[in-house]
Design a protein around this motif. Structure first.
Motif, PDB file in Angstrom:
ATOM      1  N   PHE A  27      29.342  66.000  -2.386  1.00  0.00           N
ATOM      2  CA  PHE A  27      28.115  65.207  -2.485  1.00  0.00           C
ATOM      3  C   PHE A  27      27.755  64.595  -1.139  1.00  0.00           C
ATOM      4  O   PHE A  27      26.579  64.624  -0.729  1.00  0.00           O
ATOM      5  N   VAL A  28      28.738  64.042  -0.443  1.00  0.00           N
ATOM      6  CA  VAL A  28      28.477  63.435   0.867  1.00  0.00           C
ATOM      7  C   VAL A  28      27.976  64.487   1.854  1.00  0.00           C
ATOM      8  O   VAL A  28      27.022  64.240   2.617  1.00  0.00           O
ATOM      9  N   LEU A  29      28.598  65.670   1.849  1.00  0.00           N
ATOM     10  CA  LEU A  29      28.159  66.745   2.749  1.00  0.00           C
ATOM     11  C   LEU A  29      26.730  67.175   2.423  1.00  0.00           C
ATOM     12  O   LEU A  29      25.931  67.451   3.333  1.00  0.00           O
ATOM     13  N   ALA A  30      26.395  67.229   1.125  1.00  0.00           N
ATOM     14  CA  ALA A  30      25.022  67.575   0.729  1.00  0.00           C
ATOM     15  C   ALA A  30      24.049  66.513   1.235  1.00  0.00           C
ATOM     16  O   ALA A  30      22.944  66.839   1.703  1.00  0.00           O
ATOM     17  N   CYS A  31      24.448  65.254   1.170  1.00  0.00           N
ATOM     18  CA  CYS A  31      23.597  64.166   1.674  1.00  0.00           C
ATOM     19  C   CYS A  31      23.397  64.288   3.185  1.00  0.00           C
ATOM     20  O   CYS A  31      22.286  64.122   3.693  1.00  0.00           O
ATOM     21  N   VAL A  32      24.489  64.585   3.891  1.00  0.00           N
ATOM     22  CA  VAL A  32      24.401  64.732   5.346  1.00  0.00           C
ATOM     23  C   VAL A  32      23.480  65.899   5.699  1.00  0.00           C
ATOM     24  O   VAL A  32      22.647  65.800   6.610  1.00  0.00           O
ATOM     25  N   TYR A  33      23.621  67.000   4.955  1.00  0.00           N
ATOM     26  CA  TYR A  33      22.763  68.161   5.217  1.00  0.00           C
ATOM     27  C   TYR A  33      21.299  67.837   4.927  1.00  0.00           C
ATOM     28  O   TYR A  33      20.403  68.251   5.669  1.00  0.00           O
ATOM     29  N   SER A  34      21.050  67.093   3.843  1.00  0.00           N
ATOM     30  CA  SER A  34      19.664  66.731   3.507  1.00  0.00           C
ATOM     31  C   SER A  34      19.064  65.847   4.591  1.00  0.00           C
ATOM     32  O   SER A  34      17.884  65.990   4.944  1.00  0.00           O
ATOM     33  N   ILE A  35      19.860  64.938   5.129  1.00  0.00           N
ATOM     34  CA  ILE A  35      19.378  64.075   6.217  1.00  0.00           C
ATOM     35  C   ILE A  35      19.125  64.901   7.469  1.00  0.00           C
ATOM     36  O   ILE A  35      18.139  64.695   8.187  1.00  0.00           O
ATOM     37  N   TYR A  36      20.011  65.849   7.725  1.00  0.00           N
ATOM     38  CA  TYR A  36      19.827  66.758   8.870  1.00  0.00           C
ATOM     39  C   TYR A  36      18.518  67.541   8.727  1.00  0.00           C
ATOM     40  O   TYR A  36      17.749  67.673   9.694  1.00  0.00           O
ATOM     41  N   SER A  37      18.240  68.031   7.506  1.00  0.00           N
ATOM     42  CA  SER A  37      16.979  68.742   7.261  1.00  0.00           C
ATOM     43  C   SER A  37      15.792  67.807   7.451  1.00  0.00           C
ATOM     44  O   SER A  37      14.743  68.209   7.971  1.00  0.00           O
ATOM     45  N   GLY A  38      15.966  66.551   7.029  1.00  0.00           N
ATOM     46  CA  GLY A  38      14.900  65.571   7.217  1.00  0.00           C
ATOM     47  C   GLY A  38      14.625  65.310   8.679  1.00  0.00           C
ATOM     48  O   GLY A  38      13.462  65.181   9.091  1.00  0.00           O
ATOM     49  N   PHE A  39      15.691  65.238   9.491  1.00  0.00           N
ATOM     50  CA  PHE A  39      15.507  65.059  10.935  1.00  0.00           C
ATOM     51  C   PHE A  39      14.793  66.259  11.543  1.00  0.00           C
ATOM     52  O   PHE A  39      13.946  66.101  12.439  1.00  0.00           O
ATOM     53  N   ASN A  40      15.124  67.460  11.073  1.00  0.00           N
ATOM     54  CA  ASN A  40      14.452  68.664  11.581  1.00  0.00           C
ATOM     55  C   ASN A  40      12.954  68.605  11.289  1.00  0.00           C
ATOM     56  O   ASN A  40      12.127  68.937  12.146  1.00  0.00           O
ATOM     57  N   LEU A  41      12.607  68.200  10.066  1.00  0.00           N
ATOM     58  CA  LEU A  41      11.193  68.089   9.703  1.00  0.00           C
ATOM     59  C   LEU A  41      10.515  67.017  10.541  1.00  0.00           C
ATOM     60  O   LEU A  41       9.397  67.211  11.042  1.00  0.00           O
ATOM     61  N   GLN A  42      11.176  65.890  10.704  1.00  0.00           N
ATOM     62  CA  GLN A  42      10.618  64.801  11.507  1.00  0.00           C
ATOM     63  C   GLN A  42      10.406  65.238  12.952  1.00  0.00           C
ATOM     64  O   GLN A  42       9.337  64.996  13.535  1.00  0.00           O
ATOM     65  N   ASN A  43      11.405  65.886  13.536  1.00  0.00           N
ATOM     66  CA  ASN A  43      11.300  66.332  14.934  1.00  0.00           C
ATOM     67  C   ASN A  43      10.193  67.371  15.097  1.00  0.00           C
ATOM     68  O   ASN A  43       9.485  67.375  16.114  1.00  0.00           O
ATOM     69  N   LYS A  44      10.050  68.239  14.095  1.00  0.00           N
ATOM     70  CA  LYS A  44       8.977  69.242  14.147  1.00  0.00           C
ATOM     71  C   LYS A  44       7.615  68.560  14.161  1.00  0.00           C
ATOM     72  O   LYS A  44       6.722  68.945  14.927  1.00  0.00           O
ATOM     73  N   GLN A  45       7.447  67.549  13.318  1.00  0.00           N
ATOM     74  CA  GLN A  45       6.172  66.834  13.278  1.00  0.00           C
ATOM     75  C   GLN A  45       5.919  66.093  14.589  1.00  0.00           C
ATOM     76  O   GLN A  45       4.800  66.109  15.104  1.00  0.00           O
ATOM     77  N   VAL A  46       6.964  65.449  15.117  1.00  0.00           N
ATOM     78  CA  VAL A  46       6.809  64.712  16.376  1.00  0.00           C
ATOM     79  C   VAL A  46       6.424  65.653  17.508  1.00  0.00           C
ATOM     80  O   VAL A  46       5.534  65.357  18.326  1.00  0.00           O
ATOM     81  N   GLU A  47       7.084  66.822  17.581  1.00  0.00           N
ATOM     82  CA  GLU A  47       6.780  67.798  18.633  1.00  0.00           C
ATOM     83  C   GLU A  47       5.362  68.332  18.488  1.00  0.00           C
ATOM     84  O   GLU A  47       4.640  68.504  19.481  1.00  0.00           O
ATOM     85  N   THR A  48       4.957  68.609  17.254  1.00  0.00           N
ATOM     86  CA  THR A  48       3.597  69.125  17.019  1.00  0.00           C
ATOM     87  C   THR A  48       2.559  68.085  17.411  1.00  0.00           C
ATOM     88  O   THR A  48       1.553  68.410  18.059  1.00  0.00           O
ATOM     89  N   ILE A  49       2.779  66.841  17.022  1.00  0.00           N
ATOM     90  CA  ILE A  49       1.840  65.767  17.368  1.00  0.00           C
ATOM     91  C   ILE A  49       1.769  65.589  18.875  1.00  0.00           C
ATOM     92  O   ILE A  49       0.687  65.414  19.452  1.00  0.00           O
ATOM     93  N   SER A  50       2.925  65.656  19.541  1.00  0.00           N
ATOM     94  CA  SER A  50       2.951  65.537  20.994  1.00  0.00           C
ATOM     95  C   SER A  50       2.158  66.665  21.649  1.00  0.00           C
ATOM     96  O   SER A  50       1.415  66.446  22.617  1.00  0.00           O
ATOM     97  N   HIS A  51       2.312  67.880  21.112  1.00  0.00           N
ATOM     98  CA  HIS A  51       1.563  69.032  21.642  1.00  0.00           C
ATOM     99  C   HIS A  51       0.061  68.853  21.424  1.00  0.00           C
ATOM    100  O   HIS A  51      -0.747  69.146  22.322  1.00  0.00           O
ATOM    101  N   ILE A  52      -0.316  68.349  20.251  1.00  0.00           N
ATOM    102  CA  ILE A  52      -1.731  68.118  19.949  1.00  0.00           C
ATOM    103  C   ILE A  52      -2.326  67.108  20.920  1.00  0.00           C
ATOM    104  O   ILE A  52      -3.421  67.321  21.465  1.00  0.00           O
ATOM    105  N   LEU A  53      -1.617  66.019  21.154  1.00  0.00           N
ATOM    106  CA  LEU A  53      -2.119  64.993  22.060  1.00  0.00           C
ATOM    107  C   LEU A  53      -2.227  65.520  23.491  1.00  0.00           C
ATOM    108  O   LEU A  53      -3.158  65.156  24.224  1.00  0.00           O
ATOM    109  N   SER A  54      -1.289  66.384  23.863  1.00  0.00           N
ATOM    110  CA  SER A  54      -1.340  66.980  25.201  1.00  0.00           C
ATOM    111  C   SER A  54      -2.556  67.890  25.341  1.00  0.00           C
ATOM    112  O   SER A  54      -3.274  67.844  26.351  1.00  0.00           O
TER     113      SER A  54
END
Length: 441
Positions: A27-54
């Motif tokens: 269960f803990v490993l599944a939680c860690v993986y879900s958070i890791y996936s959440g960070f990936n989604l967050q980083n993707k959005q941040v990078e896309t927004i940064s590219h848009i602003l550029s």
């Protein structure tokens, strides 16, 4: 001291039970993986927004350079003249952006279903095809997008059952519960102290994971209320199931009876009630496939273009009564070209009328769901959790409202500047950027 002894006893019991330890670790490993996936989604959005602003900044610099050098538009499009308001506004790179919450890794919610940025053109609306993408929960799991909130709300109770179903059940199965009651002075205290070990274990685990995300993302004080709300939700949720499961432990006669009742409670609260209410809500408030909206964009929009100039003029004046006071508004002859350049404002109002009806239908359905919270707590906790991570319906509704606000501001500014026959130069263009709240260097 007796509490500490029982607590330590349960710790050693848990440590020696390989199946419980493995289940907890999975269960803990599944939680860690879900958070890791959440960070990936967050980083993707941040990078896309940064590219848009550029890209936005590059486009603005290009236009400012045109004005400085007396260039009216790209060489391959000779009819473009950015000194006219109509063309100047077409070349303004206006975006409405929903920045990801620093708590997004803790609850993806609807972040994969809906857009988080929108380019505003003369014909934009809040329900354009690029604004949403239908992704169901099973598809998320197939794609590997396990949501941390899903694990906490739906799977944590199952982990709780696995860890606690044999507390007192084993004693009753082997018929030595009376001996335990004599040695510990009270069987209920014996059960409670053992049970507390798992409550503390799960609360500590969830809070630790939440704090890890908060530290990694350096949560700003503006989000402290959301963070505190998330902490309170997680503790309250665990205590809710704890109180129910504790009563089951007290008043059940065997491990099998305890397990059966716990699973039944989980099925009732996590599957039957949310599923049944969602099904009833779908029947009472059928899914809006936006047919009215599509009719406006396809048929009625085409009909508007066929209207006589006088009727189009009347529609524009109904939207903006002050047009009478503009430079062209005082003319006796209506400029067909000017009407054509600003007709998008009429389409925008038509879209808004239909969209408001869609939003009202959605609001009615959401209010119905909220009215069931008193006997359907799972929906409450899930919606409140997503609210804390800014990935719930309300967050995206506010995003759509911001889009419509930007459309309205741009449309009104374009219409009045066009009807005032404004000559656009660098300073005027910069003024447009300021009024549209677009930052530029």
């Amino acid at each position: 001291m007796r509490f500490l002894n029982i607590f330590l006893y349960e710790f050693h019991h848990f440590r020696k039970n390989i199946s419980k330890v493995l289940t907890y670790l999975i269960f803990v490993l599944a939680c860690v993986y879900s958070i890791y996936s959440g960070f990936n989604l967050q980083n993707k959005q941040v990078e896309t927004i940064s590219h848009i602003l550029s890209e936005q900044q590059n486009e603005i610099n290009k236009l400012l350079n045109w004005y400085e050098n007396g260039i009216k538009g790209p060489k391959e499009r000779s009819r473009v003249d950015v000194t006219e308001p109509n063309w100047a506004f077409r070349y303004i790179p206006l975006y409405t952006i929903k920045n990801p919450s620093p708590l997004l890794p803790l609850g993806i919610g609807q972040a994969e279903q809906y857009a988080y940025y929108k380019e505003i053109s003369n014909w934009s609306s809040t329900f354009d095809p690029d604004m949403m993408e239908e992704i169901s929960n099973p598809e998320r799991l197939v794609n590997g997008s396990i949501d941390f909130s899903f694990l906490i709300i739906f799977l944590l109770p199952i982990l709780f059952i696995i860890l606690t179903y044999n507390i007192s059940g084993l004693e009753k199965d082997l018929k030595f519960e009376k001996l335990i009651a004599i040695q510990s002075s009270s069987l209920s205290k014996w059960i409670l102290f053992r049970f507390l070990f798992y409550i503390i274990l799960l609360v500590s685990t969830v809070l630790f994971l939440i704090f890890i995300v908060a530290v990694i993302n350096q949560v700003h004080p503006d989000f402290y209320n959301n963070l505190n709300h998330l902490i309170l939700l997680s503790i309250s949720y665990i205590l809710l199931f704890s109180s129910i499961f504790y009563l089951i432990l007290l008043f059940s006669n065997s491990s099998s009876s305890i397990a059966f009742k716990m699973i039944s409670i989980w099925l009732l609260f996590c599957v039957i009630l949310p599923g049944g209410i969602h099904q009833y809500a779908s029947m009472k408030y059928p899914t809006n496939y936006m047919t009215d909206y599509l009719d406006v964009n396809r048929k009625e929009s085409y009909d508007v273009f066929k209207l006589p100039v006088n009727q189009l003029y009347d529609k524009l004046v109904n939207i903006y009564p002050d047009l009478h006071n503009t430079k062209h508004g005082v003319d006796t002859i209506i400029d067909n070209r000017l009407i054509g350049n600003t007709i998008s404002a009429v389409i925008n109002e038509m879209n808004k009328d239909v969209i408001s009806k869609i939003e009202e239908q959605n609001a009615s359905k959401n209010e119905f769901i909220k009215s069931t919270y008193w006997f359907n707590p799972i929906s409450y906790f899930l919606n409140e959790w997503n609210l804390s991570t800014s990935t719930d319906y309300s967050s995206y509704y506010n995003f759509r409202q911001n889009i419509q606000k930007d459309i309205d501001v741009k449309m009104k500014l374009m219409v009045f500047e066009s009807w005032n026959q404004k000559k656009v130069n660098k300073s005027v263009y910069e003024n447009y950027l300021n009024q549209l709240d677009i930052s530029y260097k």
